[in-house]
Write an enzyme that holds these catalytic residues in place. Structure first.
Site, PDB file in Angstrom:
ATOM      1  N   ASP A   1       3.298  -4.460   8.134  1.00 60.92           N
ATOM      2  CA  ASP A   1       2.070  -3.677   8.016  1.00 60.92           C
ATOM      3  C   ASP A   1       0.903  -4.663   8.157  1.00 60.92           C
ATOM      4  O   ASP A   1       0.621  -5.436   7.245  1.00 60.92           O
ATOM      5  CB  ASP A   1       2.072  -2.987   6.647  1.00 60.92           C
ATOM      6  CG  ASP A   1       0.747  -2.310   6.330  1.00 60.92           C
ATOM      7  OD1 ASP A   1      -0.223  -2.492   7.087  1.00 60.92           O
ATOM      8  OD2 ASP A   1       0.683  -1.609   5.303  1.00 60.92           O
TER       9      ASP A   1
ATOM     10  N   CYS B   1      -4.834   2.592  -3.514  1.00 60.16           N
ATOM     11  CA  CYS B   1      -3.569   3.123  -2.975  1.00 60.16           C
ATOM     12  C   CYS B   1      -2.429   2.131  -3.187  1.00 60.16           C
ATOM     13  O   CYS B   1      -1.612   1.911  -2.285  1.00 60.16           O
ATOM     14  CB  CYS B   1      -3.683   3.461  -1.489  1.00 60.16           C
ATOM     15  SG  CYS B   1      -4.750   4.842  -1.154  1.00 60.16           S
TER      16      CYS B   1
ATOM     17  N   HIS C   1       0.875  -1.171   0.000  1.00 61.89           N
ATOM     18  CA  HIS C   1       0.000   0.000   0.000  1.00 61.89           C
ATOM     19  C   HIS C   1       0.917   1.227   0.000  1.00 61.89           C
ATOM     20  O   HIS C   1       2.026   1.169   0.536  1.00 61.89           O
ATOM     21  CB  HIS C   1      -0.827  -0.057   1.288  1.00 61.89           C
ATOM     22  CG  HIS C   1      -1.884   0.982   1.424  1.00 61.89           C
ATOM     23  ND1 HIS C   1      -1.604   2.273   1.802  1.00 61.89           N
ATOM     24  CD2 HIS C   1      -3.238   0.925   1.260  1.00 61.89           C
ATOM     25  CE1 HIS C   1      -2.742   2.961   1.865  1.00 61.89           C
ATOM     26  NE2 HIS C   1      -3.744   2.166   1.542  1.00 61.89           N
TER      27      HIS C   1
ATOM     28  N   LYS D   1     -10.196  -0.369  10.757  1.00 64.82           N
ATOM     29  CA  LYS D   1     -10.400  -1.528   9.873  1.00 64.82           C
ATOM     30  C   LYS D   1     -10.758  -2.777  10.673  1.00 64.82           C
ATOM     31  O   LYS D   1     -10.889  -3.866  10.129  1.00 64.82           O
ATOM     32  CB  LYS D   1      -9.135  -1.782   9.043  1.00 64.82           C
ATOM     33  CG  LYS D   1      -8.821  -0.650   8.061  1.00 64.82           C
ATOM     34  CD  LYS D   1      -7.568  -0.972   7.275  1.00 64.82           C
ATOM     35  CE  LYS D   1      -7.040   0.223   6.510  1.00 64.82           C
ATOM     36  NZ  LYS D   1      -7.841   0.617   5.362  1.00 64.82           N
TER      37      LYS D   1
ATOM     38  N   GLN E   1      -4.275  -5.122   7.057  1.00 69.27           N
ATOM     39  CA  GLN E   1      -5.287  -6.039   6.507  1.00 69.27           C
ATOM     40  C   GLN E   1      -5.201  -7.423   7.146  1.00 69.27           C
ATOM     41  O   GLN E   1      -5.723  -8.397   6.591  1.00 69.27           O
ATOM     42  CB  GLN E   1      -5.125  -6.162   4.984  1.00 69.27           C
ATOM     43  CG  GLN E   1      -5.322  -4.862   4.229  1.00 69.27           C
ATOM     44  CD  GLN E   1      -6.739  -4.304   4.351  1.00 69.27           C
ATOM     45  OE1 GLN E   1      -7.676  -4.995   4.744  1.00 69.27           O
ATOM     46  NE2 GLN E   1      -6.903  -3.036   4.013  1.00 69.27           N
TER      47      GLN E   1
HETATM   48  N1  PLP Z   1      -1.564  -0.599   4.702  1.00 66.57           N
HETATM   49  C1  PLP Z   1      -2.494  -1.350   4.130  1.00 66.57           C
HETATM   50  C2  PLP Z   1      -2.141  -2.734   3.684  1.00 66.57           C
HETATM   51  C3  PLP Z   1      -3.782  -0.850   3.944  1.00 66.57           C
HETATM   52  O1  PLP Z   1      -4.714  -1.610   3.368  1.00 66.57           O
HETATM   53  C4  PLP Z   1      -4.084   0.461   4.381  1.00 66.57           C
HETATM   54  C5  PLP Z   1      -5.414   1.047   4.162  1.00 66.57           C
HETATM   55  O2  PLP Z   1      -6.199   0.584   3.372  1.00 66.57           O
HETATM   56  C6  PLP Z   1      -3.064   1.207   4.992  1.00 66.57           C
HETATM   57  C7  PLP Z   1      -1.824   0.655   5.137  1.00 66.57           C
HETATM   58  C8  PLP Z   1      -3.327   2.590   5.509  1.00 66.57           C
HETATM   59  O3  PLP Z   1      -4.184   2.541   6.609  1.00 66.57           O
HETATM   60  P1  PLP Z   1      -4.674   3.883   7.323  1.00 66.57           P
HETATM   61  O4  PLP Z   1      -5.280   4.725   6.239  1.00 66.57           O
HETATM   62  O5  PLP Z   1      -5.672   3.417   8.311  1.00 66.57           O
HETATM   63  O6  PLP Z   1      -3.491   4.528   7.936  1.00 66.57           O
END
Ligand code: PLP
Length: 417
Positions: free
Chosen positions: A212, A376, A135, A238, A215
């Site tokens: 990270d 993203c 992401h 999430k 998900q």
């Molecule tokens: N990393 C992953 C794999 C994501 O799917 C997302 C958001 O969809 C993020 C990071 C960013 O999360 P946040 O916008 O809650 O900071």
């Protein structure tokens, strides 16, 4: 009945999604007069009554700033806030609550580590390793850190099935690699990466790993000690909690060693006009007032997920994603991206001859909320050779009926193309 018996044999409860839906007030909403079919959970999940109640309870019963007052309300708020930290510790299997830092979310947590590493660890000529399926939140902070320090960003690619080419990992790690950052589960492909093995390889070469988990935490049981990662980040919103709250887990050795990157109230032991003595972790990384009610509500969300059981959630979502893949395969002209098995939480696809935005707009007219676009993750789109995808993503309250509705919707769109 057969499934229930199987689940019991494996030691977990089967999920009754119809019953669970009653916990989520928003699911009674209609979209264009149609019942809401919400399949955009990877972007954000809805919140159960238990979480909403806790949020209101904080403001109506104990609202006060934490760690700063001797009065009763402040002590109660501090107790709830630190209690939430302990709940998170237990949820991710950390050794100590001191390893749990509250952040605004995944992006905030990654930026915190990327900023500190840029300032204190990464130098010109060093390397940072990410993967091709990140992401933007786990790519751009590292890009920026490397650009600023004259370091090199290296990228571990994924194969045609959407799995990381882990056989290339060892060759990409060098004595200049300062950190590796990768997602546990891809937000586009649904791939569950073999994080434990990757961490073992990286750490055997002396390279710390940031995972990270944005998900992952809502779909599978996470144990940071078992993964042995150095840092782990995720977002509350999430996983059935409010926005504005997230977690950065860091191994004690790292948190003791790293300097703070934001300065202000609440992160010091003593201050004089010319110098300050910083508090120990987690407080030295939590300058200023945090998202208090949200942190307390995050603990309620964890309690809610625990009451259902992570194994049951995992099995329920596995069935939904397999079912959707089967239905889509039966329609024709649909390409599904990601690994053929072991997909978690999301199914990304495209319909031949239709732009994903058009598919998403037509599905919305049927009351079905899916995400469309690049999610993203533009490098993933480039690699797949598509402008975007349609993405259905699941939560504990989604039902087989909703999967049938989505598949039926895609079939209708296919018929009018
Ligand atoms: N990393 C992953 C794999 C994501 O799917 C997302 C958001 O969809 C993020 C990071 C960013 O999360 P946040 O916008 O809650 O900071």
């Amino acid at each position: 009945m057969v499934l229930t018996a199987l689940a019991e044999e494996k030691g977990f409860k089967m999920i009754n999604a119809e019953k669970i839906r009653l916990d989520f007030p928003i699911l009674e909403e209609k979209v264009g007069g149609k019942p809401l079919v919400y399949l955009d959970n990877a972007a954000t999940t809805h919140k159960p009554g238990a979480v909403l109640d806790r949020l209101i309870e904080f403001y109506t019963r104990m609202n006060s700033n934490v760690h700063r007052g001797v009065h009763s309300l402040s002590r109660e708020a501090s107790g709830a806030y630190e209690g939430a930290r302990e709940t998170v510790r237990s949820f991710i299997g950390a050794r100590s609550a001191k390893e749990v830092i509250f952040t605004r979310g995944t992006t905030d947590g990654i930026n915190l580590i990327a900023d500190i590493f840029r300032e204190t660890v990464i130098n010109a000529g060093d390397e940072v390793l990410v993967t091709e399926m990140e992401h933007h939140s786990n790519l751009i902070p590292w890009q920026a850190a490397c650009a600023k320090k004259g370091a090199v960003l290296k990228v571990l690619p994924f194969d045609g099935e959407g799995r990381l080419k882990t056989d290339e990992l060892d060759g990409m790690l060098t004595d200049k690699t300062r950190i590796m950052a990768l997602s546990y589960i891809s937000n586009v492909l649904g791939t569950e990466n073999p994080v434990k093995d990757i961490v073992r390889t990286a750490r055997s070469r002396g390279v710390p790993v940031l995972v990270d988990g944005a998900q992952a935490v809502q779909h599978i049981k996470v144990d940071v000690r078992e993964l042995d990662c150095d840092f782990f980040v995720f977002s509350g919103h999430k996983m059935y909690a409010p926005t504005g709250i997230g977690v950065l887990y860091g191994k004690k050795e790292w948190l003791d060693r790293l300097s703070p990157y934001r300065y202000g109230g609440g992160m010091v032991n003593s201050v004089s006009l010319d110098r300050s003595e910083y508090a120990e972790a987690p407080f030295k990384f939590e300058a200023g007032t945090g998202s208090l009610a949200e942190a307390v509500s995050l603990a309620a969300a964890i309690g809610y997920m625990d009451s259902i059981g992570m194994e049951g959630i995992k099995e329920h979502e596995r069935r939904l994603s397999e079912m959707l893949c089967e239905r889509l395969a039966g329609i024709g002209g649909v390409t599904v991206y990601g690994p053929p098995s072991g997909r978690r939480g999301v199914v990304s696809f495209n319909l031949e001859g239709a732009h994903p935005y058009d598919v998403g707009t037509l599905l919305d007219k049927m009351g079905i909320a899916v995400r469309t676009g690049t999610h993203c993750a533009e490098p993933v789109m480039k690699r797949l050779g598509v402008p975007g995808t349609v993405r259905a993503s699941f939560a504990v309250y989604n039902t087989e009926k909703e999967i049938e509705k989505l598949a039926g919707g895609v079939k209708k769109i296919r018929a009018i193309l």
